[in-house]
Design a protein around this motif. Sequence first.
Motif, mmCIF file in Angstrom:
data_model
loop_
_atom_site.group_PDB
_atom_site.id
_atom_site.type_symbol
_atom_site.label_atom_id
_atom_site.label_comp_id
_atom_site.label_asym_id
_atom_site.label_seq_id
_atom_site.Cartn_x
_atom_site.Cartn_y
_atom_site.Cartn_z
ATOM 1 N N GLU A 94 -5.678 -1.114 -6.987
ATOM 2 C CA GLU A 94 -4.823 -1.632 -5.907
ATOM 3 C C GLU A 94 -4.734 -0.606 -4.789
ATOM 4 O O GLU A 94 -4.531 0.584 -5.036
ATOM 5 C CB GLU A 94 -3.440 -1.951 -6.452
ATOM 6 C CG GLU A 94 -2.536 -2.657 -5.465
ATOM 7 C CD GLU A 94 -1.211 -3.093 -6.067
ATOM 8 O OE1 GLU A 94 -0.394 -3.656 -5.330
ATOM 9 O OE2 GLU A 94 -1.009 -2.856 -7.284
ATOM 10 N N ARG A 95 -4.881 -1.073 -3.542
ATOM 11 C CA ARG A 95 -4.969 -0.177 -2.388
ATOM 12 C C ARG A 95 -3.738 -0.272 -1.494
ATOM 13 O O ARG A 95 -3.169 -1.338 -1.301
ATOM 14 C CB ARG A 95 -6.210 -0.524 -1.556
ATOM 15 C CG ARG A 95 -7.515 -0.345 -2.305
ATOM 16 C CD ARG A 95 -7.821 1.120 -2.483
ATOM 17 N NE ARG A 95 -8.830 1.367 -3.510
ATOM 18 C CZ ARG A 95 -9.628 2.401 -3.511
ATOM 19 N NH1 ARG A 95 -9.560 3.286 -2.538
ATOM 20 N NH2 ARG A 95 -10.488 2.584 -4.488
ATOM 21 N N ASP A 96 -3.374 0.870 -0.915
ATOM 22 C CA ASP A 96 -2.318 0.935 0.090
ATOM 23 C C ASP A 96 -2.992 0.931 1.451
ATOM 24 O O ASP A 96 -3.779 1.831 1.757
ATOM 25 C CB ASP A 96 -1.495 2.210 -0.097
ATOM 26 C CG ASP A 96 -0.268 2.253 0.801
ATOM 27 O OD1 ASP A 96 -0.174 1.418 1.724
ATOM 28 O OD2 ASP A 96 0.594 3.116 0.578
ATOM 29 N N LEU A 97 -2.726 -0.073 2.257
ATOM 30 C CA LEU A 97 -3.378 -0.176 3.567
ATOM 31 C C LEU A 97 -2.453 0.211 4.716
ATOM 32 O O LEU A 97 -2.723 -0.085 5.864
ATOM 33 C CB LEU A 97 -3.932 -1.591 3.762
ATOM 34 C CG LEU A 97 -4.971 -2.016 2.718
ATOM 35 C CD1 LEU A 97 -5.507 -3.402 3.025
ATOM 36 C CD2 LEU A 97 -6.117 -1.023 2.642
ATOM 37 N N ARG A 98 -1.343 0.891 4.386
ATOM 38 C CA ARG A 98 -0.475 1.406 5.442
ATOM 39 C C ARG A 98 -0.917 2.796 5.867
ATOM 40 O O ARG A 98 -1.485 3.548 5.072
ATOM 41 C CB ARG A 98 0.980 1.493 4.951
ATOM 42 C CG ARG A 98 1.676 0.159 4.806
ATOM 43 C CD ARG A 98 3.050 0.336 4.216
ATOM 44 N NE ARG A 98 2.959 0.887 2.856
ATOM 45 C CZ ARG A 98 4.015 1.136 2.101
ATOM 46 N NH1 ARG A 98 5.224 0.925 2.552
ATOM 47 N NH2 ARG A 98 3.850 1.633 0.876
ATOM 48 N N LEU A 99 -0.654 3.142 7.127
ATOM 49 C CA LEU A 99 -0.864 4.512 7.581
ATOM 50 C C LEU A 99 0.302 5.368 7.104
ATOM 51 O O LEU A 99 1.424 4.883 7.010
ATOM 52 C CB LEU A 99 -0.951 4.533 9.118
ATOM 53 C CG LEU A 99 -2.164 3.823 9.724
ATOM 54 C CD1 LEU A 99 -2.032 3.796 11.246
ATOM 55 C CD2 LEU A 99 -3.465 4.491 9.315
ATOM 56 N N ALA A 111 -4.826 -1.833 -12.112
ATOM 57 C CA ALA A 111 -6.171 -1.310 -12.416
ATOM 58 C C ALA A 111 -7.154 -2.475 -12.411
ATOM 59 O O ALA A 111 -7.709 -2.851 -13.439
ATOM 60 C CB ALA A 111 -6.162 -0.595 -13.757
ATOM 61 N N SER A 112 -7.357 -3.038 -11.244
ATOM 62 C CA SER A 112 -8.202 -4.213 -11.079
ATOM 63 C C SER A 112 -8.979 -4.065 -9.784
ATOM 64 O O SER A 112 -8.833 -3.076 -9.071
ATOM 65 C CB SER A 112 -7.343 -5.482 -11.021
ATOM 66 O OG SER A 112 -6.547 -5.622 -12.171
#
Length: 198
Positions: A94-99, A111-112
Amino acid sequence: DAAQALELAATGAARPVDVGYVNGRLFLNTSSVGVYTALVHARQRMRPYLGYHLAGLAAALVQLVRLRRITLSMDTPEGRRAYRTPLVFLGVGERDLRLPAFGERVPDGGASLHAVVVRGWGRARLLALALATARHGIRRVARTPHVDSFLLDRCRLEVRRPTVHVALDGEVHRMAAPLEYRIARGALSVVAPPAGEG
């Protein structure tokens, strides 16, 4: 630093990490289809003249003007969905796309494979979505009708062309369609500093 890296390689302990595969090709962090692949090509052409960061900015502006969309269908936890989109993004974990943490894994996140599909394709809307994601994160933006976000173990992207450009960890490859993505948990052993020291 090279000396520290050599010391770590010689004395550090390996730990298993998750990786992704698309059509049997391994990627460590991210993969994407759509506008990002064109951006990478444009950035590579401009980099000798503008440097990396300025070339990246110029390439992004060019792709925003020339915005193209791809038609695809995708298997999701809610069933198969059809899209006409400028961008599909998949990250290992899972990714954090905030600055300023843009693109980093979420601590204790899923974990996918993290799949993000942009549904709004107008130039102004795409720019607004990018700014909103950078400010508020993908979880909040995914609650709007303009972006879909899924955590999944595998997915299949069917594209209306025999081959498609696919970005894998920042390098672009031409691959045969359809694209079969899957996660492989703990499939690679990596020697790295303990958490918090990297």
